[in-house]
Motif scaffolding. Sequence first.
Motif, PDB file in Angstrom:
ATOM      1  N   THR A  28       0.815  -1.213   0.000  1.00 34.40           N
ATOM      2  CA  THR A  28       0.000   0.000   0.000  1.00 34.40           C
ATOM      3  C   THR A  28       0.853   1.268   0.000  1.00 34.40           C
ATOM      4  O   THR A  28       0.369   2.340  -0.402  1.00 34.40           O
ATOM      5  N   PHE A 112      -6.498   3.030   1.350  1.00 34.93           N
ATOM      6  CA  PHE A 112      -7.083   1.681   1.449  1.00 34.93           C
ATOM      7  C   PHE A 112      -7.795   1.470   2.785  1.00 34.93           C
ATOM      8  O   PHE A 112      -7.592   0.472   3.470  1.00 34.93           O
ATOM      9  N   CYS A 141      -8.678   2.674  -3.020  1.00 36.82           N
ATOM     10  CA  CYS A 141      -9.302   1.382  -2.755  1.00 36.82           C
ATOM     11  C   CYS A 141      -8.720   0.386  -3.744  1.00 36.82           C
ATOM     12  O   CYS A 141      -8.073   0.758  -4.720  1.00 36.82           O
ATOM     13  N   TRP A 142      -8.964  -0.877  -3.503  1.00 39.24           N
ATOM     14  CA  TRP A 142      -8.560  -1.914  -4.450  1.00 39.24           C
ATOM     15  C   TRP A 142      -9.607  -2.063  -5.539  1.00 39.24           C
ATOM     16  O   TRP A 142     -10.807  -1.898  -5.279  1.00 39.24           O
ATOM     17  N   GLY A 146     -10.743  -8.515  -6.017  1.00 37.71           N
ATOM     18  CA  GLY A 146      -9.297  -8.438  -5.909  1.00 37.71           C
ATOM     19  C   GLY A 146      -8.592  -9.403  -6.855  1.00 37.71           C
ATOM     20  O   GLY A 146      -9.099 -10.474  -7.174  1.00 37.71           O
ATOM     21  N   LEU A 150      -3.522  -9.202  -4.216  1.00 30.45           N
ATOM     22  CA  LEU A 150      -4.641  -9.273  -3.287  1.00 30.45           C
ATOM     23  C   LEU A 150      -5.302 -10.645  -3.258  1.00 30.45           C
ATOM     24  O   LEU A 150      -5.985 -10.988  -2.294  1.00 30.45           O
ATOM     25  N   ALA A 259      -0.565  -5.312  -8.627  1.00 29.53           N
ATOM     26  CA  ALA A 259      -1.541  -4.688  -7.731  1.00 29.53           C
ATOM     27  C   ALA A 259      -2.362  -3.693  -8.546  1.00 29.53           C
ATOM     28  O   ALA A 259      -1.813  -2.958  -9.377  1.00 29.53           O
ATOM     29  N   HIS A 260      -3.659  -3.666  -8.295  1.00 34.97           N
ATOM     30  CA  HIS A 260      -4.581  -2.826  -9.074  1.00 34.97           C
ATOM     31  C   HIS A 260      -5.445  -2.017  -8.115  1.00 34.97           C
ATOM     32  O   HIS A 260      -6.196  -2.580  -7.320  1.00 34.97           O
ATOM     33  N   ALA A 261      -5.326  -0.698  -8.194  1.00 34.51           N
ATOM     34  CA  ALA A 261      -6.020   0.176  -7.256  1.00 34.51           C
ATOM     35  C   ALA A 261      -6.722   1.319  -7.970  1.00 34.51           C
ATOM     36  O   ALA A 261      -6.460   1.602  -9.145  1.00 34.51           O
TER      37      ALA A 261
END
Length: 285
Positions: A28, A112, A141-142, A146, A150, A259-261
């Motif tokens: 994060t 997050f 946020c994610w 996920g 995640l 990672a995807h946010a």
Amino acid sequence: MAQDFDLYERELWAGRAPAYERGFAHVTRYMIEPLLDAAGVADGTRLLDVGTGPGFVSREAARRGARVSAMDAEPGMAETARRNVPGLDARVAVLPEVPFEDGTFDAVAGNFVINHVGAPDVALARLRRVLRKGGRLAVTCWVMPGSGALAIVREAIEAAGVPWPDDIPAPPFLEYGEAAAFRRLVAEAGFAEVAVEEVTWEHLVDPEEWWETGALARVGTNGVVVGRQDTPTVARVKAAYDEIVADYAAGDGKVALPAHALLASGVHERARTADTRARTRAPGR
């Protein structure tokens, strides 16, 4: 439903601050600088860091010269934040509770955290309350559901044939984990100039360290599920994990986990909030 989820979250994170700081917090951290940029945090900014965790957002904001206050629902997280940021005003509070006066802050940032509350619309409305007019909100946020970093442990749980427990509630935020829905959520809480950006990066980590600081340390729901299993079942999940994570090999014994946010930002404006509308609709009002 929201109350049940909030209670689950309190039990989920109780005592998890050290494990989170060693492990998942390193994922994060990637979003801290973009988050603070979106919130307009600079020298002299009065900032509220919501869901501070180990205090990494607060620390970077202080380095920019901001005057920072923080809050977290888990006492251990608030204590860790105070250790990492000497002198930090870090309070224990569970969203949507926000223990500050109206219009206190120039900016509010939450890294997050909005995906961990039972009523994200009400939480955003309460955060808007403590912003001055023209102040900026930025929250991450994610992307839901996920994937990548995640989801690898959950994929291993499913591959090992472990049934998902019936007593674990689905996150209320699940429906907002895509750009259009997230934008709508923030706008309906009374923010103007709402923008949502999708951000993707890779987290380089030793796969054994990722397993130990996540699944075995009971960090997050996946860790809770693994922690409930007997030794042979944990071994099956670990074998499945090893097979899945090998697809992300990056050399030198490390893996690169995607990672995807989403990063949303907005500006305070005068408007009825989701919190006000909820009270208006309440029976007997």
